[in-house]
Each structure stands twice: as C-alpha cells, then as structure tokens.
Design a protein around this motif. Structure first.
Motif, mmCIF file in Angstrom:
data_model
loop_
_atom_site.group_PDB
_atom_site.id
_atom_site.type_symbol
_atom_site.label_atom_id
_atom_site.label_comp_id
_atom_site.label_asym_id
_atom_site.label_seq_id
_atom_site.Cartn_x
_atom_site.Cartn_y
_atom_site.Cartn_z
ATOM 1 N N ASP A 25 0.837 -1.209 0.000
ATOM 2 C CA ASP A 25 0.000 0.000 0.000
ATOM 3 C C ASP A 25 0.869 1.256 0.000
ATOM 4 O OD1 ASP A 25 -2.411 -1.473 2.300
ATOM 5 O OD2 ASP A 25 -2.227 -1.590 0.111
ATOM 6 N N HIS A 26 1.937 1.208 0.792
ATOM 7 C CA HIS A 26 2.852 2.347 0.893
ATOM 8 C C HIS A 26 3.503 2.637 -0.467
ATOM 9 C CE1 HIS A 26 6.113 4.797 2.516
ATOM 10 N NE2 HIS A 26 6.979 4.001 1.942
ATOM 11 N N LEU A 28 2.467 1.697 -3.365
ATOM 12 C CA LEU A 28 1.447 2.053 -4.349
ATOM 13 C C LEU A 28 1.044 3.523 -4.236
ATOM 14 C CD1 LEU A 28 0.078 0.330 -6.483
ATOM 15 C CD2 LEU A 28 -1.881 0.150 -4.991
ATOM 16 N N MET A 29 0.973 4.034 -3.017
ATOM 17 C CA MET A 29 0.628 5.452 -2.839
ATOM 18 C C MET A 29 1.716 6.329 -3.458
ATOM 19 S SD MET A 29 -1.228 7.945 -1.895
ATOM 20 C CE MET A 29 -2.526 7.556 -0.770
ATOM 21 N N PHE A 32 1.345 6.181 -7.129
ATOM 22 C CA PHE A 32 0.182 6.976 -7.536
ATOM 23 C C PHE A 32 0.537 8.453 -7.590
ATOM 24 C CE2 PHE A 32 -4.021 8.516 -7.876
ATOM 25 C CZ PHE A 32 -4.195 9.512 -6.944
ATOM 26 N N LEU A 33 1.254 8.941 -6.573
ATOM 27 C CA LEU A 33 1.609 10.365 -6.545
ATOM 28 C C LEU A 33 2.569 10.719 -7.678
ATOM 29 C CD1 LEU A 33 1.966 11.004 -2.724
ATOM 30 C CD2 LEU A 33 0.202 11.851 -4.254
ATOM 31 N N TYR A 40 0.366 15.551 -14.642
ATOM 32 C CA TYR A 40 0.196 17.004 -14.548
ATOM 33 C C TYR A 40 1.231 17.711 -15.399
ATOM 34 C CZ TYR A 40 -0.216 21.680 -12.654
ATOM 35 O OH TYR A 40 -0.384 23.039 -12.526
ATOM 36 N N LEU B 21 -5.343 2.269 -6.938
ATOM 37 C CA LEU B 21 -5.309 2.567 -5.506
ATOM 38 C C LEU B 21 -6.710 2.438 -4.920
ATOM 39 C CD1 LEU B 21 -3.380 3.549 -3.264
ATOM 40 C CD2 LEU B 21 -4.156 5.844 -3.735
ATOM 41 N N PRO B 27 -5.742 1.496 4.531
ATOM 42 C CA PRO B 27 -5.751 2.424 5.676
ATOM 43 C C PRO B 27 -5.010 3.712 5.338
ATOM 44 C CG PRO B 27 -5.023 0.236 6.354
ATOM 45 C CD PRO B 27 -5.094 0.217 4.872
ATOM 46 N N ALA B 29 -5.474 5.959 3.199
ATOM 47 C CA ALA B 29 -5.481 6.480 1.828
ATOM 48 C C ALA B 29 -6.546 7.564 1.668
ATOM 49 C CB ALA B 29 -5.729 5.342 0.836
ATOM 50 N N SER B 32 -5.620 10.844 3.523
ATOM 51 C CA SER B 32 -4.501 11.555 2.889
ATOM 52 C C SER B 32 -4.968 12.256 1.620
ATOM 53 C CB SER B 32 -3.376 10.587 2.520
ATOM 54 O OG SER B 32 -2.966 9.867 3.647
ATOM 55 N N LEU B 33 -5.758 11.537 0.814
ATOM 56 C CA LEU B 33 -6.205 12.140 -0.444
ATOM 57 C C LEU B 33 -7.167 13.294 -0.196
ATOM 58 C CD1 LEU B 33 -6.550 8.923 -2.577
ATOM 59 C CD2 LEU B 33 -4.960 10.785 -2.963
ATOM 60 N N PHE B 62 -1.277 22.106 -7.266
ATOM 61 C CA PHE B 62 -0.806 20.725 -7.398
ATOM 62 C C PHE B 62 0.328 20.438 -6.432
ATOM 63 C CE2 PHE B 62 -0.502 16.685 -9.280
ATOM 64 C CZ PHE B 62 0.836 16.350 -9.211
ATOM 65 N N PHE B 65 -1.129 19.752 -3.198
ATOM 66 C CA PHE B 65 -1.708 18.396 -3.169
ATOM 67 C C PHE B 65 -0.633 17.354 -2.930
ATOM 68 C CE2 PHE B 65 -4.236 14.798 -4.232
ATOM 69 C CZ PHE B 65 -3.475 14.010 -5.067
ATOM 70 N N PHE B 66 0.451 17.447 -3.691
ATOM 71 C CA PHE B 66 1.535 16.464 -3.609
ATOM 72 C C PHE B 66 2.128 16.418 -2.205
ATOM 73 C CE2 PHE B 66 4.338 13.805 -6.137
ATOM 74 C CZ PHE B 66 5.468 13.721 -5.355
ATOM 75 N N THR B 69 -0.539 15.399 0.594
ATOM 76 C CA THR B 69 -0.894 13.970 0.550
ATOM 77 C C THR B 69 0.253 13.114 1.056
ATOM 78 O OG1 THR B 69 -2.273 14.380 -1.380
ATOM 79 C CG2 THR B 69 -1.688 12.104 -0.947
ATOM 80 N N TRP B 73 0.079 11.127 4.496
ATOM 81 C CA TRP B 73 0.202 9.662 4.329
ATOM 82 C C TRP B 73 1.250 9.102 5.264
ATOM 83 C CZ3 TRP B 73 -1.884 5.410 2.353
ATOM 84 C CH2 TRP B 73 -1.090 4.308 2.096
ATOM 85 N N PHE B 74 2.442 9.706 5.277
ATOM 86 C CA PHE B 74 3.511 9.193 6.136
ATOM 87 C C PHE B 74 3.147 9.303 7.607
ATOM 88 C CE2 PHE B 74 6.553 7.644 3.422
ATOM 89 C CZ PHE B 74 6.837 8.493 2.378
ATOM 90 N N ARG B 77 0.541 6.659 8.409
ATOM 91 C CA ARG B 77 1.067 5.296 8.343
ATOM 92 C C ARG B 77 2.001 5.000 9.506
ATOM 93 N NH1 ARG B 77 -1.371 1.685 4.863
ATOM 94 N NH2 ARG B 77 0.568 0.572 4.564
#
Lengths: 230, 126
Positions: A25-26, A28-29, A32-33, A40, B21, B27, B29, B32-33, B62, B65-66, B69, B73-74, B77
């Motif tokens: 999952d880690h 994959l995220m 994805f980013l 973009y 995704l 968990p 995701a 974070s998004l 953007f 966002f980057f 997120t 996320w980190f 997690r």
C-alpha cells in the motif's frame, strides 16, 4: 483464495503477509503520486504557450530532480529492507514439515515426534463435492496449528517445483537434491490455497497446495488420527 | 477472505483511483487524499486571489496536493504502524495472561509467589 478477476493480493493470514500488504500500500501510494505528477507535467507541457529556444541548463531544477527521486527511493527502501530482514528472522519453530514435490503432487512428512507422511493429490473436477474449488482442492491437506511458528523444508524428487501459499506470504523453490527452508505463522484458523509455482511438466497447473490451520487441540486430534490410519 | 460471498465483494468493493489505488480499503489512503485535495484547493485559490496568475496557481495547487498527501500519508502510516505494534504486544500479553494465570509468572499476582512442582515452565521463546 483468489476470486475471479482479482487484481490485488489475497487477505493476509500471517504476520509477514500483513507487513507485505502494508508495504505494498505504501509503495502504491508513492507510485500513484508520481503518476499524478507526471500526468500534470504532461498536461502543462502540452497546453503551455511559452517557448524558449535558448534554454541551455538550469541548476535548480537539476538539483530538484536529483534529490527528490533519491529521497523517494530511500522512503521506499527503508520499509522494504525492514521486511526483508523480518522475513529472515530465526523464529524457533514449534513444528517442522517437509514438503516434497513430485510430478505431479506434493507429499508431506511430519517427523518431529512420530512419522506422519502422506501424499496430497488434486481432487479431479468430476470428483468435486458441491462448494469445493476447481483445481484447488486436494485429498489430504497439510494441517498446521494456528499461532505456532512452522518450519517448512521444501525439496523435490524429480524436477523443479515451487511451494507457494499467497495468503501466508510464502514461496520456496523445490529443487531436487537441495533442502530449502521457509517458515510461517498462521495467525488465524482457515484453509489457505496455493499452486505449484515452477513449471514442472504437463500437469504443473494441477498440483495445488492446501494448508489448513486449526487450533492446537484439533491439530493433536488430527495427528492422532493420522498415526492410527498409518 | 471471500469465497463465494458476492455480497461481501459488493460491500468491500472500493473506488480505485487510476484503477490501482483502493481508496476505501487501504488504511490512511482516503484521509490523505482528502487532505491533499483540500489543501490543493486552498493553496491554489489563495495564490490566485493574491496574484491573479492562473497557471501558476494551478502549479501551486498541485504542489500543495503532492506535499500534503505525502506528508499526511507518512504521518498516518507511522501512527498506524505504532498502533499495530501495540496491538501485537497487547495480544501477546493477553495470551501470556491466560497461560500464566495462577502461576508464579502471573503479572497480576501481588501476593507471595508459591513455587511448586506443578508450576509450568515458560517456553523458551517468550
């Protein structure tokens, strides 16, 4: 077990597989980013009206697109290495099972205390009972106790095979003349399916692996029954 | 593990961003998004309101966002991993409690310990 059109992993049945799922999952995220970033940038490049015929270099962006990927790779590598070493930890197994690959079936031997040995053939499609799974069921399952570290010694009698159970996060090549060791802990009771993972002839797809994890009491009853039948 | 439970699949079938995704079942995701999207909107809008530069505002949005997120996320997690470790320690403790209850190794026993021939020996791997 897998279900039709499944893309992702099966549910984890061992602590190692749980960790692998989390790592997946880690990663994959992050993938994805990076994908959104690239998308973009592509859209921005395609839709811009700006042009510069004399652009030679730019130290700032060179530094950014060197340092940033290095940081991302480190962020992926650290949990990856952690799991790698976690999988190789010595775990004092409570039980040792030998899994021997043949053309085209597996045989299992439990020789810790007394000799229990049996062959595990796939149940042919025409002999399946209602509710059983095609090409996955076997006549004799490998039974192990739950919550107990189990060591599996994998080898083969004839050609290369591979003993794999995705839910438990284990895969080990069965090489003739060589004994490979792997270990797992079944976190919960259940029936976990796998298939031979090394091409081994005409019926390579028809020698599945089924591991049945049961509480210790039932494992003791099963082993008593197996000894009586022997 | 869904065997033939079609209804289980229907309940657990989440929305897959870019087809890869699974936002609902992974968990951290979704949070974070959502944080990332919110900060992208806020940062882009703020930049546009202050500078009136459209394309640069998209870039700032953007970037927001980057970074948001990734950061959330980190953070999520790492906390999730700590919780899982605690959960395993508690499970191990509960298992030990059941095994050692009434013996000299019982952590809840406050009185003088009584060693006897029937005291179980702890397994070596504990």
């Amino acid at each position: 077990m897998a279900h039709p059109s499944q893309l992702g992993f099966q549910d984890a049945a061992s602590p190692v597989m749980e960790e692998l799922l989390h790592f997946h999952d880690h990663a994959l995220m992050i993938v994805f980013l990076i994908s959104t970033l690239v998308l973009y940038i592509i859209v921005a490049m395609v839709t811009t009206k700006l042009t510069n015929m004399f652009l030679l270099d730019s130290q700032e962006i060179e530094i950014i697109w060197t340092i940033l990927p290095a940081i991302i790779l480190i962020l992926i590598a650290l949990p990856s290495l952690r799991i790698l070493y976690l999988m190789d930890e010595i775990n004092n197994p409570h039980l040792t099972v030998k899994a021997i690959g043949h053309q085209w079936y597996w045989s299992y031997e439990y020789t810790d205390y007394q000799e229990i040995a049996f062959d595990s053939y796939m149940v042919p499609t025409q002999d399946l009972a209602p509710g059983q799974f095609r090409l996955l069921e076997v006549d004799h399952r490998m039974v192990v106790p739950t919550e107990a570290p189990v060591r599996v010694l994998v080898t083969a009698e004839d050609v290369l095979h591979s003993w794999a159970v995705p839910s438990l996060g284990v895969k080990m090549d069965a090489v003739p003349g060589r004994l490979n060791q792997t270990a797992f802990i079944a976190s919960r009771p259940g029936v976990f399916y796998g298939q031979c993972s090394e091409i081994c002839g005409a019926k390579h797809s028809f020698m599945p692996i089924v591991v049945e994890a049961v509480p210790l009491k039932y494992f003791q009853d099963w082993s008593t029954l197996m000894l009586e039948d022997a | 593990m869904s065997m033939s439970g079609e209804s289980e699949d229907a309940d657990k079938k989440g929305f897959k961003l870019f087809g890869i995704l699974d936002v609902q079942n992974v968990p951290c995701a979704r949070e974070s998004l959502l944080f990332g999207a919110g900060s992208a909107l806020a940062a882009g809008l703020l930049h546009f309101l202050t500078t009136s530069r459209v394309r640069r505002s998209y870039d700032v949005g953007f970037a927001g966002f980057f970074v948001t997120t990734l950061g959330s996320w980190f953070y999520c997690r790492i906390n999730n991993a700590k919780l899982r470790v605690q959960e395993r320690v508690i499970q191990q403790g509960l298992r030990n409690k059941v095994v050692y209850q009434g013996t000299s190794l019982d952590p809840t026993q406050t009185g003088p310990t009584q060693m006897g021939p029937t005291q179980p020996q702890p397994p070596k791997d504990f």
